[in-house]
Design a protein around this motif. Structure first.
Motif: not given
Length: 504
Positions: A428-441
């Protein structure tokens, strides 16, 4: 027949984790154990296994009960052993000497490749270490099998193997599984215990139906509490009115009546109990810095390969647009993580087959949360990511479930859930507009999964994610990409893919 019964069990560490817990486990039970991170699930399993003592209460075991516990991580003494030797080590020496074949049969049932059986536990992936721990527990042929987060680090194929294995256990064998995997709980359990500091709830239902019943019970308790408190207020008002009349008239009868009303109000207030309010393990908040670009990412028939150059698949021509939330599915080894790594490298560098919009701001998290390794403490991680004052940094970390004491401690001392929440805070602090997530849960409890689902949907940021969590995919994804037959294809409904991957 009861295999194990606990009565008025309580456990207190720095806080009360649970109290007054009374539950019986009978032959053939399939019990799902549900609670937020750090709320006593693992401790309760260790108490049931006889490895830990409760603060108070009784645990009664059936005569001759054989209990086996598969923890989340392998103990130190197993790390240097091979997969096969680590499982054999669970047997008594005299049994291991004459019945080592039991290990081979079990590893066949768990579909463990021969090439892995000689590998050192230390070098195994998290998923294979979980399989080894399950095999160690099962090889002693227990009456009661205790599993701590058994699906963590497993892909859907391995989850399918696990579910079939549990389904094939002897009918009398009971299983207690602590898990945050909602679909897994629905598939393998028929009882659900929601562990709470007070008034834990046990339902003879699978997770989803039990959760609905829990919500209804909590709502009914809230309504009853409000009714009771209205009665308390009315009694106090009536008592105050009679008290004034009694003082003015000098009536002893009214003074007695006033005292009776006041005592009734006190007793009712003491007995009134509000519905349960879950203490959060830490908030997850995301953001979307926004963009005017319609296509954030363009992929033009990129060839995805292994690190040594072996081709895996071709992507074809694809776009990722504003608001897309894309789930990437495929069997283990087909190249999901390789595509994520290729995308990440392309979006921070140059790649003639993969291009990002000029306004793209990338937020990335891998399944090992290795992005945290660059920071000695949570405090350093937050302070190096943005222009926050010390007060703001402390507040942000505390809101993510990281206490003041833990903020200056090494990142490595954080629990898996705390590390996951810290990684989301840094995103969140990096202020993205595109998230790339590998197994986020992977390390998130159900509360955290619900928060992440809501944040991704609410802010509308584009996202591509890899996940074995079927409930998460169904809740979040607006598009589904599948790696199949060395191609990347888009489908409408993941249900058939889930079924195929689970069935192997």
């Amino acid at each position: 027949m009861s295999l194990l019964a606990i009565k008025d069990l309580s456990l207190t560490r720095h806080i009360c984790l649970f109290s007054g817990l009374s539950v019986s486990i009978v032959k053939g039970d399939r019990l799902g154990l549900v609670a937020a991170n750090g709320r006593g699930k693992s401790s309760l399993l260790r108490i049931l296994a006889g490895e830990e003592e409760a603060t108070s209460g009784d645990v009664t075991r059936a005569r001759g009960l054989v209990t086996a516990f598969a923890p989340q991580d392998p103990p130190e003494h197993l790390l240097s052993l091979s997969f096969h030797a680590a499982v054999l080590d669970a047997l008594a020496p005299e049994v291991a000497e004459t019945e080592s074949w039991r290990v081979d049969v079990l590893l066949d049932d768990l579909e463990v490749d021969e090439t892995l059986r000689g590998c050192a536990v230390r070098g195994l992936s998290g998923g294979w270490q979980r399989t080894m721990l399950l095999a160690r527990a099962a090889v002693v042929e227990p009456d009661l099998l205790l599993l701590d987060e058994p699906t963590n680090h497993l892909d859907l194929g391995r989850i399918g193997v696990l579910q079939r294995f549990l389904g094939a256990l002897p009918r009398d064998c009971a299983v207690v599984a602590a898990s945050h995997d909602r679909a897994f709980l629905d598939d393998v359990t028929h009882r659900t215990l929601f562990l709470r500091p007070e008034a834990s709830e046990d339902f003879a239902l699978g997770y989803s139906r039990a959760l609905q019943s829990l919500a209804e019970n909590d709502a009914a308790r809230d309504r009853q509490y409000e009714n009771d408190m209205r009665k308390v207020r009315a009694l106090r008002q009536q008592s105050a009115k009679l008290k004034n009349i009694g003082i003015n008239s000098g009536s002893d009868l009214l003074v007695v009546k006033t005292k009776q009303l006041s005592e009734r109000a006190d007793k009712l207030e003491e007995q009134a109990r509000p519905g349960h309010l879950e203490r959060s393990a830490g908030a997850i908040r995301l953001t979307n810095s926004g963009t005017h670009a319609k296509a954030l990412v363009t992929i033009d028939d990129a060839a995805i390969a292994t690190p040594d150059g072996r081709p895996l698949f071709k992507t074809g021509r694809l776009w990722i647009e504003k608001g897309d939330r894309i789930a990437l599915l495929g069997a283990n080894g087909t190249g999901k993580t390789r595509l994520v790594e290729r995308l990440r490298a392309a979006l921070v560098g140059e790649d003639r087959h993969i291009r990002g919009a000029a306004s793209l701001e990338l937020g990335y998290s891998d399944q090992a949360l290795s992005q945290l390794d660059a920071f000695p403490t949570p405090w350093d991680a937050v302070k190096q990511r943005g222009v926050l004052t010390d007060h703001q940094a402390r507040s942000q970390l505390a809101g993510a479930g990281i206490s003041i004491d833990a903020q200056a401690a090494p990142v490595g001392r954080l629990s898996g859930g705390q590390r996951a929440r810290l990684s989301m805070l840094l995103l969140r602090l990096s202020q993205p507009n595109f998230y790339l997530l590998d197994e986020p849960t992977n390390h998130l409890d159900i509360e955290g999964q619900d928060m992440l689902e809501g944040e991704l949907a609410e802010h509308g940021a584009a996202c591509l994610f890899v996940s074995h969590d079927r409930a998460f995919v169904q809740a979040v994804a607006t598009r589904i990409w599948v790696i199949s037959n060395r191609r990347l294809v888009e489908i409408d409904d993941p249900a058939a893919v889930f079924e195929s991957l689970l069935s192997g």
